[in-house]
Write a protein that holds these residues in place. Structure first.
Motif, PDB file in Angstrom:
ATOM      1  N   LEU A 280       3.269   2.165  -2.943  1.00  0.00           N
ATOM      2  CA  LEU A 280       4.132   2.133  -1.770  1.00  0.00           C
ATOM      3  C   LEU A 280       5.390   2.974  -1.970  1.00  0.00           C
ATOM      4  N   ASN A 281       5.857   3.078  -3.204  1.00  0.00           N
ATOM      5  CA  ASN A 281       6.998   3.952  -3.464  1.00  0.00           C
ATOM      6  C   ASN A 281       6.614   5.419  -3.222  1.00  0.00           C
ATOM      7  N   GLU A 282       5.398   5.795  -3.633  1.00  0.00           N
ATOM      8  CA  GLU A 282       4.914   7.148  -3.371  1.00  0.00           C
ATOM      9  C   GLU A 282       4.842   7.416  -1.870  1.00  0.00           C
ATOM     10  N   ILE A 283       4.341   6.441  -1.107  1.00  0.00           N
ATOM     11  CA  ILE A 283       4.254   6.593   0.341  1.00  0.00           C
ATOM     12  C   ILE A 283       5.645   6.722   0.957  1.00  0.00           C
TER      13      ILE A 283
ATOM     14  N   LEU B 181       6.829 -10.639  -2.842  1.00  0.00           N
ATOM     15  CA  LEU B 181       7.306  -9.632  -1.910  1.00  0.00           C
ATOM     16  C   LEU B 181       7.874  -8.420  -2.626  1.00  0.00           C
ATOM     17  N   LYS B 182       8.266  -8.571  -3.884  1.00  0.00           N
ATOM     18  CA  LYS B 182       8.814  -7.442  -4.625  1.00  0.00           C
ATOM     19  C   LYS B 182       7.849  -6.259  -4.621  1.00  0.00           C
ATOM     20  N   SER B 183       6.555  -6.521  -4.643  1.00  0.00           N
ATOM     21  CA  SER B 183       5.586  -5.432  -4.694  1.00  0.00           C
ATOM     22  C   SER B 183       5.611  -4.587  -3.420  1.00  0.00           C
ATOM     23  N   PHE B 184       6.145  -5.147  -2.337  1.00  0.00           N
ATOM     24  CA  PHE B 184       6.244  -4.408  -1.078  1.00  0.00           C
ATOM     25  C   PHE B 184       7.636  -3.821  -0.866  1.00  0.00           C
ATOM     26  N   SER B 185       8.510  -3.956  -1.861  1.00  0.00           N
ATOM     27  CA  SER B 185       9.916  -3.593  -1.674  1.00  0.00           C
ATOM     28  C   SER B 185      10.146  -2.149  -1.258  1.00  0.00           C
ATOM     29  N   PRO B 186       9.354  -1.146  -1.703  1.00  0.00           N
ATOM     30  CA  PRO B 186       9.636   0.221  -1.261  1.00  0.00           C
ATOM     31  C   PRO B 186       9.626   0.389   0.258  1.00  0.00           C
ATOM     32  N   LEU B 187       8.812  -0.413   0.968  1.00  0.00           N
ATOM     33  CA  LEU B 187       8.819  -0.342   2.424  1.00  0.00           C
ATOM     34  C   LEU B 187       9.665  -1.437   3.054  1.00  0.00           C
TER      35      LEU B 187
ATOM     36  N   GLU C 111       0.766  -6.306  -8.761  1.00  0.00           N
ATOM     37  CA  GLU C 111       2.063  -6.159  -8.107  1.00  0.00           C
ATOM     38  C   GLU C 111       2.709  -4.824  -8.468  1.00  0.00           C
ATOM     39  N   ALA C 112       2.648  -4.442  -9.748  1.00  0.00           N
ATOM     40  CA  ALA C 112       3.247  -3.171 -10.175  1.00  0.00           C
ATOM     41  C   ALA C 112       2.492  -1.990  -9.568  1.00  0.00           C
ATOM     42  N   PHE C 113       1.185  -2.105  -9.486  1.00  0.00           N
ATOM     43  CA  PHE C 113       0.357  -1.053  -8.890  1.00  0.00           C
ATOM     44  C   PHE C 113       0.715  -0.885  -7.414  1.00  0.00           C
ATOM     45  N   THR C 114       0.819  -1.998  -6.690  1.00  0.00           N
ATOM     46  CA  THR C 114       1.166  -1.944  -5.271  1.00  0.00           C
ATOM     47  C   THR C 114       2.524  -1.300  -5.071  1.00  0.00           C
ATOM     48  N   GLU C 115       3.493  -1.707  -5.871  1.00  0.00           N
ATOM     49  CA  GLU C 115       4.840  -1.161  -5.736  1.00  0.00           C
ATOM     50  C   GLU C 115       4.845   0.346  -6.015  1.00  0.00           C
ATOM     51  N   ARG C 116       4.091   0.769  -7.019  1.00  0.00           N
ATOM     52  CA  ARG C 116       4.030   2.204  -7.345  1.00  0.00           C
ATOM     53  C   ARG C 116       3.465   3.013  -6.183  1.00  0.00           C
TER      54      ARG C 116
END
Length: 232
Positions: free
Chosen positions: A122-125, A5-11, A115-120
């Motif tokens: 989603l943080n941009e979004i 779930l950490k990869s989705f943390s920005p949202l 996971e790092a790619f997803t987090e990056r």
């Protein structure tokens, strides 16, 4: 979910919930409304991955009504199989809105984990797009988004089913008690796309006009049934 779930943390940190381990969606209810803001994450290929992200303001009861109207008007048969939970027919491209290149997608670096790619991404979004989307906080605001024409490279009408979109617009307008003739004149500017959304081909003479009239009649019948139920 299988992905941390950490990869989705920005949202997730902004009130979204994550669903579907195989086809991730992130969902947040719009306060004091029946609308949900949904992000759809579409991973493509193997490393390096491509990520196509879509978003929608999902108004389930309006879309269900709209789909039934299109089914009734179409000669093609059932073009809309049962949708998965949180599916919307009115999805817009995050990458197109933010000017991602190429192909309105983000691509991972060779050194990144998924996971790092997803987090990056989603943080941009969360930083560049979410504040703009948060202004859509009511049915009236959603109506304006759906009425907006394609311009400045944004082809949102081309990316959505024009007939379903038109019926959702009329559904919201009915709830807000807005002027039907004015809206119909605006919607008929998208007549080709309404026709395409019904029949899957180009113009059938008079079909968009008949469809909008049928949607209006269906809304009146619906209002009549609701009124009789309230009196019972």
């Amino acid at each position: 979910m299988s992905r941390p779930l950490k990869s989705f943390s920005p949202l997730l940190q902004r009130g979204f919930e994550a669903f579907r381990p195989d086809d991730p969606v992130l969902v947040r209810k719009v306060a004091r409304s029946r609308i949900s803001l949904v992000f759809y994450l579409g991973f493509e290929g193997r490393k390096p991955w491509a990520l196509d992200v879509r978003y929608a303001f999902l108004y389930e009861v309006a879309e269900e009504f709209a789909v039934e109207c299109v089914k009734h008007a179409s000669s093609v048969g059932d073009r809309f199989p049962l949708a998965r939970k949180w599916h919307s027919f009115l999805q817009f491209s995050v990458g197109e809105f933010l000017g991602w290149r190429p192909n309105s997608k983000r691509f991972s670096a060779d050194s990144e984990t998924k996971e790092a790619f997803t987090e990056r991404v989603l943080n941009e979004i969360a930083v560049d797009l979410l504040p703009k989307l948060e202004s859509v906080d009511s049915e009236r605001a959603l109506l304006q988004v759906l009425l907006d024409p394609d311009e400045k490279g944004h082809r949102t009408w081309w990316r959505t089913n024009g007939a379903i979109r038109a019926a959702v617009i009329l559904y919201i307008a009915d709830r807000l008690k807005l002027d039907y003739p004015y809206l119909k004149s605006k919607l008929l500017q998208q007549a080709k796309l309404i026709n395409l959304g019904i029949e899957g081909r180009w113009m059938v003479e008079g079909l968009p006009e008949r469809f909008l009239a049928q949607v209006t009649d269906a809304l009146k019948m619906r209002a009549g049934r609701t009124g009789r139920a309230a009196q019972a």
